[in-house]
Write a protein that holds these residues in place. Structure first.
Motif, PDB file in Angstrom:
ATOM      1  N   CYS A  59      37.755  30.574  55.993  1.00 47.24           N
ATOM      2  CA  CYS A  59      38.806  31.189  55.189  1.00 47.24           C
ATOM      3  C   CYS A  59      38.877  30.495  53.840  1.00 47.24           C
ATOM      4  CB  CYS A  59      40.160  31.076  55.907  1.00 47.24           C
ATOM      5  SG  CYS A  59      41.508  31.904  55.019  1.00 47.24           S
ATOM      6  N   LEU A  60      38.960  31.266  52.778  1.00 46.81           N
ATOM      7  CA  LEU A  60      39.085  30.720  51.428  1.00 46.81           C
ATOM      8  C   LEU A  60      40.534  30.722  50.940  1.00 46.81           C
ATOM      9  CD1 LEU A  60      35.886  32.287  49.838  1.00 46.81           C
ATOM     10  CD2 LEU A  60      36.295  29.875  50.349  1.00 46.81           C
ATOM     11  N   ASP A  61      41.456  31.156  51.802  1.00 47.60           N
ATOM     12  CA  ASP A  61      42.892  31.125  51.521  1.00 47.60           C
ATOM     13  C   ASP A  61      43.269  31.935  50.281  1.00 47.60           C
ATOM     14  OD1 ASP A  61      45.483  30.457  52.166  1.00 47.60           O
ATOM     15  OD2 ASP A  61      45.433  28.512  51.153  1.00 47.60           O
ATOM     16  N   ALA A  62      42.610  33.051  50.118  1.00 45.23           N
ATOM     17  CA  ALA A  62      42.943  33.979  49.032  1.00 45.23           C
ATOM     18  C   ALA A  62      43.010  35.385  49.627  1.00 45.23           C
ATOM     19  CB  ALA A  62      41.916  33.882  47.922  1.00 45.23           C
ATOM     20  N   CYS A  63      43.714  35.503  50.748  1.00 50.50           N
ATOM     21  CA  CYS A  63      43.708  36.723  51.563  1.00 50.50           C
ATOM     22  C   CYS A  63      44.225  37.957  50.828  1.00 50.50           C
ATOM     23  CB  CYS A  63      44.515  36.495  52.838  1.00 50.50           C
ATOM     24  SG  CYS A  63      43.855  35.144  53.843  1.00 50.50           S
ATOM     25  N   GLY A  64      45.021  37.769  49.802  1.00 48.23           N
ATOM     26  CA  GLY A  64      45.507  38.906  49.028  1.00 48.23           C
ATOM     27  C   GLY A  64      44.410  39.606  48.245  1.00 48.23           C
ATOM     28  N   HIS A  65      43.240  38.993  48.170  1.00 47.44           N
ATOM     29  CA  HIS A  65      42.107  39.551  47.431  1.00 47.44           C
ATOM     30  C   HIS A  65      40.953  39.921  48.351  1.00 47.44           C
ATOM     31  CE1 HIS A  65      43.941  38.236  43.653  1.00 47.44           C
ATOM     32  NE2 HIS A  65      44.241  37.119  44.293  1.00 47.44           N
ATOM     33  N   SER A  66      41.208  40.009  49.621  1.00 48.46           N
ATOM     34  CA  SER A  66      40.184  40.245  50.647  1.00 48.46           C
ATOM     35  C   SER A  66      39.354  41.484  50.315  1.00 48.46           C
ATOM     36  CB  SER A  66      40.903  40.430  51.979  1.00 48.46           C
ATOM     37  OG  SER A  66      40.027  40.751  52.996  1.00 48.46           O
ATOM     38  N   ASN A  67      38.132  41.410  50.432  1.00 40.32           N
ATOM     39  CA  ASN A  67      37.075  40.508  50.805  1.00 40.32           C
ATOM     40  C   ASN A  67      36.730  39.607  49.640  1.00 40.32           C
ATOM     41  OD1 ASN A  67      36.641  41.437  53.421  1.00 40.32           O
ATOM     42  ND2 ASN A  67      34.837  42.582  52.916  1.00 40.32           N
ATOM     43  N   VAL A  68      36.760  38.306  49.867  1.00 43.88           N
ATOM     44  CA  VAL A  68      36.551  37.337  48.805  1.00 43.88           C
ATOM     45  C   VAL A  68      35.121  36.792  48.852  1.00 43.88           C
ATOM     46  CG1 VAL A  68      37.304  35.123  47.852  1.00 43.88           C
ATOM     47  CG2 VAL A  68      38.994  36.716  48.800  1.00 43.88           C
TER      48      VAL A  68
END
Length: 134
Positions: A59-68
């Motif tokens: 996880c890159l912890d930027a879930c609001g921008h998924s797929n990162v």
């Protein structure tokens, strides 16, 4: 008798690295039904080939921008001022093709992002950036 230190072989220059978020919402069909997440990763790895490295992380912890997807510059790109580029909403095949083409052309710092990728770019918080593994 003193031993002379061996000169280690010079390390290969660091290539462009593509980091793909795949352990949380970015890699699930629950959030993105109809996206072949495994197929995307395989296409990236095959397309990038020897031009760079592709790695999947939890996880890159930027879930609001998924797929990162994060495209980090090569050693050459860093010397030229390139920095990691965070891309969000990388869901379509043409975006995967653009990432592959960018890596093959040299990546951040060497050439500008192609196609629509500049619209996918976002800035990650310092908290997230500083917490990522090296």
């Amino acid at each position: 008798m003193a031993r002379r230190p061996r000169n280690p072989a010079p390390a290969a220059p660091a290539p462009v690295t593509v980091t793909v978020c795949r352990g949380c919402c970015c890699g699930t069909s629950a959030k993105h039904p109809g996206v072949d997440h495994g197929g995307q990763l395989a296409r990236l790895r095959e397309g990038v080939g020897e031009a760079g490295t592709v790695r999947a992380v939890d996880c890159l912890d930027a879930c609001g921008h998924s797929n990162v997807v994060v495209v980090s510059p090569s050693a050459e790109g860093r010397r030229a001022g390139g920095r990691p580029v965070w891309l969000g909403w990388v869901l379509a095949d043409d975006m995967i093709d653009d990432v592959v083409g960018w890596v093959k052309a040299g990546g951040p710092g060497v050439v500008p992002a192609p196609g629509v990728l500049d619209l996918q770019e976002f800035t990650v918080s310092r908290r997230v950036r500083d917490g990522l593994p090296g």
